[in-house]
Structures are given as C-alpha cells and as structure tokens.
Design a protein around this motif. Sequence first.
Motif, PDB file in Angstrom:
ATOM      1  N   ALA A  99      81.678  58.321   5.736  1.00 23.55           N
ATOM      2  CA  ALA A  99      81.036  57.317   6.587  1.00 23.55           C
ATOM      3  C   ALA A  99      81.102  55.927   5.947  1.00 23.55           C
ATOM      4  N   GLN A 100      80.971  55.850   4.620  1.00 22.95           N
ATOM      5  CA  GLN A 100      81.047  54.549   3.953  1.00 22.95           C
ATOM      6  C   GLN A 100      82.434  53.941   4.089  1.00 22.95           C
ATOM      7  N   ARG A 101      83.465  54.766   3.912  1.00 24.60           N
ATOM      8  CA  ARG A 101      84.839  54.259   4.080  1.00 24.60           C
ATOM      9  C   ARG A 101      85.060  53.791   5.517  1.00 24.60           C
ATOM     10  N   LEU A 102      84.570  54.590   6.446  1.00 21.20           N
ATOM     11  CA  LEU A 102      84.771  54.254   7.859  1.00 21.20           C
ATOM     12  C   LEU A 102      84.099  52.929   8.211  1.00 21.20           C
ATOM     13  N   LEU A 103      82.874  52.744   7.754  1.00 21.48           N
ATOM     14  CA  LEU A 103      82.175  51.490   8.015  1.00 21.48           C
ATOM     15  C   LEU A 103      82.910  50.299   7.397  1.00 21.48           C
ATOM     16  N   THR A 104      83.424  50.480   6.194  1.00 22.18           N
ATOM     17  CA  THR A 104      84.164  49.404   5.532  1.00 22.18           C
ATOM     18  C   THR A 104      85.420  49.051   6.308  1.00 22.18           C
ATOM     19  N   LEU A 105      86.152  50.070   6.740  1.00 19.79           N
ATOM     20  CA  LEU A 105      87.390  49.837   7.481  1.00 19.79           C
ATOM     21  C   LEU A 105      87.116  49.146   8.810  1.00 19.79           C
ATOM     22  N   VAL A 106      86.071  49.587   9.502  1.00 23.12           N
ATOM     23  CA  VAL A 106      85.722  48.991  10.793  1.00 23.12           C
ATOM     24  C   VAL A 106      85.355  47.517  10.619  1.00 23.12           C
ATOM     25  N   ALA A 107      84.537  47.216   9.628  1.00 17.36           N
ATOM     26  CA  ALA A 107      84.119  45.832   9.409  1.00 17.36           C
ATOM     27  C   ALA A 107      85.311  44.933   9.091  1.00 17.36           C
ATOM     28  N   LEU A 108      86.237  45.417   8.264  1.00 20.62           N
ATOM     29  CA  LEU A 108      87.413  44.618   7.900  1.00 20.62           C
ATOM     30  C   LEU A 108      88.320  44.391   9.105  1.00 20.62           C
ATOM     31  N   ALA A 109      88.660  45.493   9.804  1.00 20.55           N
ATOM     32  CA  ALA A 109      89.626  45.400  10.901  1.00 20.55           C
ATOM     33  C   ALA A 109      89.093  44.538  12.044  1.00 20.55           C
ATOM     34  N   LEU A 110      87.849  44.763  12.434  1.00 16.99           N
ATOM     35  CA  LEU A 110      87.316  44.024  13.577  1.00 16.99           C
ATOM     36  C   LEU A 110      86.909  42.602  13.192  1.00 16.99           C
ATOM     37  N   GLY A 111      86.614  42.378  11.914  1.00 21.42           N
ATOM     38  CA  GLY A 111      86.376  41.005  11.465  1.00 21.42           C
ATOM     39  C   GLY A 111      87.617  40.146  11.616  1.00 21.42           C
ATOM     40  N   VAL A 112      88.766  40.694  11.225  1.00 17.90           N
ATOM     41  CA  VAL A 112      90.034  39.983  11.399  1.00 17.90           C
ATOM     42  C   VAL A 112      90.327  39.780  12.881  1.00 17.90           C
ATOM     43  N   ALA A 113      90.076  40.815  13.691  1.00 15.53           N
ATOM     44  CA  ALA A 113      90.319  40.709  15.140  1.00 15.53           C
ATOM     45  C   ALA A 113      89.450  39.625  15.767  1.00 15.53           C
ATOM     46  N   SER A 114      88.225  39.472  15.288  1.00 16.72           N
ATOM     47  CA  SER A 114      87.332  38.442  15.826  1.00 16.72           C
ATOM     48  C   SER A 114      87.878  37.050  15.559  1.00 16.72           C
ATOM     49  N   VAL A 115      88.379  36.827  14.349  1.00 11.57           N
ATOM     50  CA  VAL A 115      88.930  35.514  13.998  1.00 11.57           C
ATOM     51  C   VAL A 115      90.147  35.201  14.865  1.00 11.57           C
ATOM     52  N   ILE A 116      91.035  36.173  15.021  1.00 10.23           N
ATOM     53  CA  ILE A 116      92.224  35.964  15.851  1.00 10.23           C
ATOM     54  C   ILE A 116      91.822  35.687  17.298  1.00 10.23           C
ATOM     55  N   GLY A 117      90.815  36.433  17.791  1.00 10.36           N
ATOM     56  CA  GLY A 117      90.354  36.233  19.160  1.00 10.36           C
ATOM     57  C   GLY A 117      89.829  34.834  19.403  1.00 10.36           C
TER      58      GLY A 117
END
Length: 571
Positions: A99-117
Amino acid sequence: MTIPPPPPPPPTRRAEPSLFRSSRVMAVGTIASRGTGLLRTVIIAWVIGSQAFGDAYNIANTLPNIIYELLLGGVLTSVVVPLLVKAGRHNRSAGVAYAQRLLTLVALALGVASVIGVLLAPQIISLYAGKCFNAADRADAITFARWFLPQIAFYGVGATMGAVLNTRRRFGAPMWAPVLNNLVVIATGIVVLVLPRATVGGHHVPSHTQVLVLAVGTTLGVVAQTVVLTPALRRSGFRWRPRFDFRNAGLGRAARLGSWVLVYVLANQLGYYVVVKLAHSTLSTTNTCVKTTSVAGSGSYTTYVYAFVVFSLPHAVVAVSVITALLPRMSRLVVDGTPRLLTAELSRGLRLASVVLVPAMVALIVLAQPIATTLFEHRAIGPADARVIGWTIAAFAVGLIPFSAFQLHLRAFYALGDTRTPAFISIVVNAVNVIADIVLFLGLNGSARLPGLAVGYALSYAVGVALTSIVLSGRLGSLDGSRTVQTLIRLTLASSLGGVVAWLVSHLVGAVAGHGFAGSAIALALAVPAGGWVMLRAAAQLRIAEVGRLLVVLNGRVPGLPVPRPSLRRP
C-alpha cells in the motif's frame, strides 16, 4: 514415551460484518455526503445558472475527473481493493509495504499529470467545448480549468487511501470525507453570491473576483476531502512512508489488470465526450454552434449535470454503500477459494439495494417537475429551464435499476480478477449509448434533446446489465435470477401504487397552490409521505421480505411503520 503437546488452536478469524450492517454504516455517511452534495449543487446553481457560464464551470469541473479516470481512476476503483486484500491476507507487513508503494506511485504519477493538465488547459477546453463559447465564457472556462486540474492528484491519493481503509474494514471515513468537500464549496458559493457582480452592456455578469473565488474554493474542497482521511489511516494502524522500491514489488499485476480497465474507462470517456459535445451544443440556436446564443428552455450540458446529480442520489446513497461493502467480501471469497459463493452475495446485494432504488425510481419519474422546480428554479434559472431539468430527471430515472445492477456486476468481475470482460462489455454499452444519443438528438428538437440523451444513457445500461448477467450466470452457474426478479416485480408493483398516490397529491396541490417554488415544495412535502405510506402498506400485503428486514431496523425509530411478515427463506 513423551506425549507431544496438542497442536496450537487455529488462528481466530475476525468475524465478517453483515452486509446489512456494513451497508447501513456507510449509508449514513453517504446520505450526509449526498445530502450536502445536493445542497452544494443547488447553491452553485444559484451562482452559475444553467446557460453558458454554467457550462464553463461544469465542463472545466468535469475535466479532472475525466483525466483522473483515464490515467488511474478505473484501476483504483476496480482492481486495487482485491490486490490489497490479497497482498495483506497472510502477511500484514507485506500488505502495508504494498500500500505504501502504491500510494507513492499514485502521488508521483498524478502529480505530474496535474502539472501537464494545467499547462494544456486551453487546448483541453477547446477539445470539449469547441467553438460553442464566446470569448468571455471561454476565458472563464480556461481559468476554471487551470484551478481545477490539480485536483487530479488529490482524487488519486484520496481514492487509494480510501481503498486501504476499506480493506481494513474502516468504511466510515471515506463516506464522510466528501461532506467536508461539500461544506467548503457551499461556503464558497455563499461568498460568491455576496460578492458584487460586474456589469457588461447593461447586463450583470460574474466578476473576475467571483470567478477566482469559485475556482479556488472548489479545489480547496477536494484538497480537504483528501487530507481529512489521514487521521483515519493513522487510527487504523497504517502509516504512509514514501517508498520507491517499485521493482519486483508486485505492482506489475495491477498494471496488467489495469490495462483492461483502461480500455473500459476509455470507452466510457469516449461515450461521455459525445454526451458533453451534444449537450453543450443545445445552447445554440444553430446546429453549427459557431457562436453561442443562449435560449431559455433549450437545455445545456449544465442542465444534464443537474439532472444527473438528482438521478444519481439514490444510487449513491444505497447502491454505492452496498457495492463498497460487497467488493472486499467478494474478494475474500475468491482468495479463500470459494468464488461460487459470489452468487448469494450478488443476489443479496441487489435485492437489498432495490428496496430503496425501485421506490426512488418511481418517485423521480412522477415527481420530477416539482423536484426540479423546488431545487433549481431560483435566481439564474427560470421556469423553462427548470422544466427541462425535470424532464431529464424523469428520463434518467428509467435507467436507475439497470445502472446500479451493472455497477454491482462489474465488482463481481473485478473480485474474480477479470478486467477484460468488463472492458469488452463497456465497449458495447458505450456504442449503444453513442448511437442512441446521436439518433435521439437528431430526431428530437429543442427542449426534448436533453431528455433524449438521458434515455440513451438508460438504454445503454439496460443492454449492459443483460450482457453482464449472461456472462456471470455462465461463470457462477446461477445469479439467483428468479428470486431477484420476483423481488423486483413486487417492489415495482408496490412502488407504482405509491407513485400513483404521490402523482395525484402533487397535481391536486399544484392546482390549488400553483406550480412555482412554493406550490412545488408543498406538493413534495405532502406527496412523498403519502406515496411512501401507500408503498409500505402494499409491500406489507405483498410480503416483500427485504422491506420487512429494513423496517425491523427502522421500526424502533419510526413508530407506526408496518412491518411485513418476513419470508422463512434465508437470504
């Protein structure tokens, strides 16, 4: 000879909470969430109306959800709960690390997506709105989008935190968190109403300050909804520590399952894209939509949104609670090697949800106009626009049972670890939706077009639930279909009798008090309890066991409610 010590007793397994109790706990939070959500919609409707400025807000506010779903949302809501259950089933520390890895991956991936958006906000608005906005409305839509698109990361982190809590049987916090979001946006809407408006060409229009406050406040609501889950995670014993050891961490299975979920989500979003384009184009007096000329009573994408919010309220209160409680239960059955027990869970879940969904469907059909008038005919929304919202609510309501049953069936596929079949079925569902919407849109005119889009939506899910029923019956041997159908028929009969009474009361009140806000509010206040009482009496005569079980719980709190004699058959 030494006598060996007796073997240690088997580890005690935590008792599984009953589906009714789990659903009831979540339903309380969901009622608060959806109740405040409806108030939020009403307040925002006072601010933005139902024409071009409303579409600027709602189209921009939909974008974070669309992008989030396309990137990760479908995966998080479908395959993550079963995978978290499996990861922590026999090794709790391994489940925590996963769960910790998953949360980290989600935060990184969607953080980048937010900036691009945010950087591509003008292009994204052009994709969905085309030339249907004038310069001022387009500028407002872009401003909204730039403030709303960072919500993508918070949606993802919040959904993952909610999944972790659900696997730990902590259902309350994820259900109550949206209440805080709604309260923040309600407060924002009130502030915007108090702020002075600008005047352009003799007409009052939202000022730049109002637009900015509305944009910032809407996003702060999503932020608050995510942050408030942190204390619940800590109380459950989970601590999020960022982990970047993604290699060989078991996330590959999520990616493989998620690839088919992405197909499902992509099909849904393509279908939704067509709906947005068609609904938004109803603002124009021409089919080319080169320049928006708003016409009262013509409908808009915002009209579609308002109607959908009302339609989805009973589904969210009941079906979502049942679905959320069922998914971990069904996942454990599969992990324990007893997938055929899913039949009983599915049947019980659908019958339990239908006790509220069937009466709600009938009520939304017969009382659609007073509901729309009471909720939306204020300030910026006139009687003609409110009538279109009412017709659209009634058209949506026809699909309430198929929509909820389809969502429930999808969770059975996900519990079985099958994401491919729902993806193919979704392609069919959305193809039906798009074809029906286009045909109805071209065949209807003016104010009938928005209800036509809702009919296409209902039809597509009727096809979808038929397909999922056929496939799941083949997989599980049976879906207890005859018992479920019998329950639905009895509920429909009892609800229809109540609906006739509610309709008569509503029209009698309307004839005396008029069909404006006051008359509609009085009509609802009298028609709903009158129709509900008749429905319950009819349910008692028909001996609908599921209604009886619900009333046993409510009887101590609501004196005088009839309690039907329960069936001797086990659920």
